[in-house]
Scaffold this motif. Structure first.
Motif, PDB file in Angstrom:
ATOM      1  N   THR A 246      -4.260   0.969  -4.231  1.00  0.00           N
ATOM      2  CA  THR A 246      -4.211   1.433  -2.836  1.00  0.00           C
ATOM      3  C   THR A 246      -5.535   1.170  -2.129  1.00  0.00           C
ATOM      4  O   THR A 246      -5.567   0.718  -0.974  1.00  0.00           O
ATOM      5  CB  THR A 246      -3.882   2.933  -2.794  1.00  0.00           C
ATOM      6  N   ASP A 247      -6.642   1.438  -2.806  1.00  0.00           N
ATOM      7  CA  ASP A 247      -7.963   1.174  -2.213  1.00  0.00           C
ATOM      8  C   ASP A 247      -8.154  -0.321  -1.951  1.00  0.00           C
ATOM      9  O   ASP A 247      -8.692  -0.711  -0.902  1.00  0.00           O
ATOM     10  CB  ASP A 247      -9.071   1.685  -3.142  1.00  0.00           C
TER      11      ASP A 247
ATOM     12  N   LYS B  56      -4.240   4.234  -7.600  1.00  0.00           N
ATOM     13  CA  LYS B  56      -5.288   4.570  -6.623  1.00  0.00           C
ATOM     14  C   LYS B  56      -6.180   3.363  -6.376  1.00  0.00           C
ATOM     15  O   LYS B  56      -6.548   3.064  -5.228  1.00  0.00           O
ATOM     16  CB  LYS B  56      -6.125   5.740  -7.123  1.00  0.00           C
ATOM     17  N   SER B  57      -6.526   2.659  -7.455  1.00  0.00           N
ATOM     18  CA  SER B  57      -7.330   1.449  -7.305  1.00  0.00           C
ATOM     19  C   SER B  57      -6.589   0.398  -6.479  1.00  0.00           C
ATOM     20  O   SER B  57      -7.178  -0.263  -5.618  1.00  0.00           O
ATOM     21  CB  SER B  57      -7.689   0.890  -8.685  1.00  0.00           C
TER      22      SER B  57
ATOM     23  N   GLU C  27      -6.233  -1.299   1.122  1.00  0.00           N
ATOM     24  CA  GLU C  27      -6.936  -0.904   2.350  1.00  0.00           C
ATOM     25  C   GLU C  27      -8.052  -1.895   2.685  1.00  0.00           C
ATOM     26  O   GLU C  27      -8.251  -2.261   3.861  1.00  0.00           O
ATOM     27  CB  GLU C  27      -7.499   0.501   2.184  1.00  0.00           C
ATOM     28  N   GLU C  28      -8.778  -2.336   1.658  1.00  0.00           N
ATOM     29  CA  GLU C  28      -9.841  -3.316   1.899  1.00  0.00           C
ATOM     30  C   GLU C  28      -9.270  -4.644   2.400  1.00  0.00           C
ATOM     31  O   GLU C  28      -9.852  -5.278   3.287  1.00  0.00           O
ATOM     32  CB  GLU C  28     -10.637  -3.530   0.608  1.00  0.00           C
TER      33      GLU C  28
ATOM     34  N   LYS D 216       0.825  -1.205   0.000  1.00  0.00           N
ATOM     35  CA  LYS D 216       0.000   0.000   0.000  1.00  0.00           C
ATOM     36  C   LYS D 216       0.861   1.258   0.000  1.00  0.00           C
ATOM     37  O   LYS D 216       0.558   2.234  -0.707  1.00  0.00           O
ATOM     38  CB  LYS D 216      -0.924  -0.007   1.218  1.00  0.00           C
TER      39      LYS D 216
END
Length: 299
Positions: free
Chosen positions: A259-260, A256-257, A263-264, A19
């Motif tokens: 990184t998201d 960005k995708s 996080e999930e 991440k």
């Protein structure tokens, strides 16, 4: 149970490291795409104006120049394919290669032999992996294109076009690049670079429009000789800049995708680790209560 918790913690740590990397790459792409968009905005009007100037000379003069004259029998067609040097940019390179494959299939259906010119390591890897031949390749600058690189590409393809198919060159030249429209939209585009497609005089003038009067000094032939190399280089440079901006925008979205998603994953693994820890605590309490009950029954 303890081993399961350790596995979850190791995965959380690993995903957390990924991440950090994707977040850093997203920020770098976001900072660089602003300058790339500015370069596109500055170079596009010049490229279009130069195209109109060359087209005007070709339209309002009787000179048959090699770079503006249609070949009667087109045997070989050159295709310049612009991709990226690096990955992690979503479907950016794949879309350009797919667009070029459709163009190549169309040209072959017309009975033309296709000569690829590759820009970017992704296109080179694609052709080498499939053991396909290509005429030349240029790598190492796709995210930061320079005018010297565009001039080098322009000199090679222009020389091959002037040589013609009879001398191992090409009879027409197409460019496949990714046009930058916005941070969300980047569109793979095919443009025929040579021979020049006339854009001046193709539309009927308005009733109150005054047509310009052109005068060429010293003559139209020398004007074309001076303008056409600049036209080829400027169009290629603009295509490289648009591709670079598209690559950075695609990379920003992809990172960005990523990184998201990281996080999930961290949330998921944290929840599973908490559930495993709770189950372990519950089991320990059950064992203590069971042991105490057994001692009480023994007395």
């Amino acid at each position: 149970m303890g081993a399961q918790i350790r596995v979850y913690r190791e995965r959380i740590k690993s995903v957390g490291s990924i991440k950090k990397i994707t977040r850093a790459m997203e920020l770098v792409a976001a900072s660089r795409v602003t300058k790339a968009r500015q370069y596109v905005a500055e170079s596009t009007p010049y490229a279009l104006a130069l195209t109109r100037a060359v087209s005007a000379v070709a339209t309002f003069s009787d000179v048959d120049h090699p770079l503006t004259t249609e070949r009667p029998d087109v045997k070989r067609a050159g295709v310049v394919i612009m991709t990226s040097d690096r990955g992690l940019a979503g479907a950016y390179s794949v879309s350009a290669i797919k667009e070029s494959a459709e163009l190549i299939a169309k040209l072959k259906s017309e009975g033309k032999e296709v000569v690829p010119y590759l820009v970017g390591r992704k296109a080179v890897s694609y052709y080498k992996f499939r053991k396909r031949e290509y005429a030349a390749d240029w790598t190492g600058f796709t995210d930061r294109p320079t005018f010297d690189a565009a001039r080098e590409i322009g000199e090679r393809v222009t020389g091959d076009f002037i040589a013609g198919s009879e001398e191992g060159g090409v009879d027409e030249l197409h460019v496949v690049f990714t046009r930058f429209k916005s941070m969300v939209t980047q569109e793979p585009t095919v443009v025929r670079l040579l021979p020049l497609e006339v854009v001046e005089g193709t539309e009927a003038p308005a009733p109150d429009e005054v047509l310009p009067l052109y005068e060429f000094e010293p003559n139209a032939s020398e004007v074309l000789d001076a303008l056409l190399p600049k036209y080829v280089t400027s169009r290629l440079f603009n295509a490289l800049l648009q591709s670079a901006a598209s690559e950075l925008a695609a990379r920003q979205r992809a990172m960005k995708s990523a990184t998201d998603n990281a996080e999930e994953l961290i949330k998921t693994y944290t929840r599973l680790a908490n559930q495993a820890r709770q189950a372990e605590i519950t089991q320990e309490i059950s064992e203590i209560v069971g042991g105490a009950s057994a001692l009480a029954d023994a007395k």
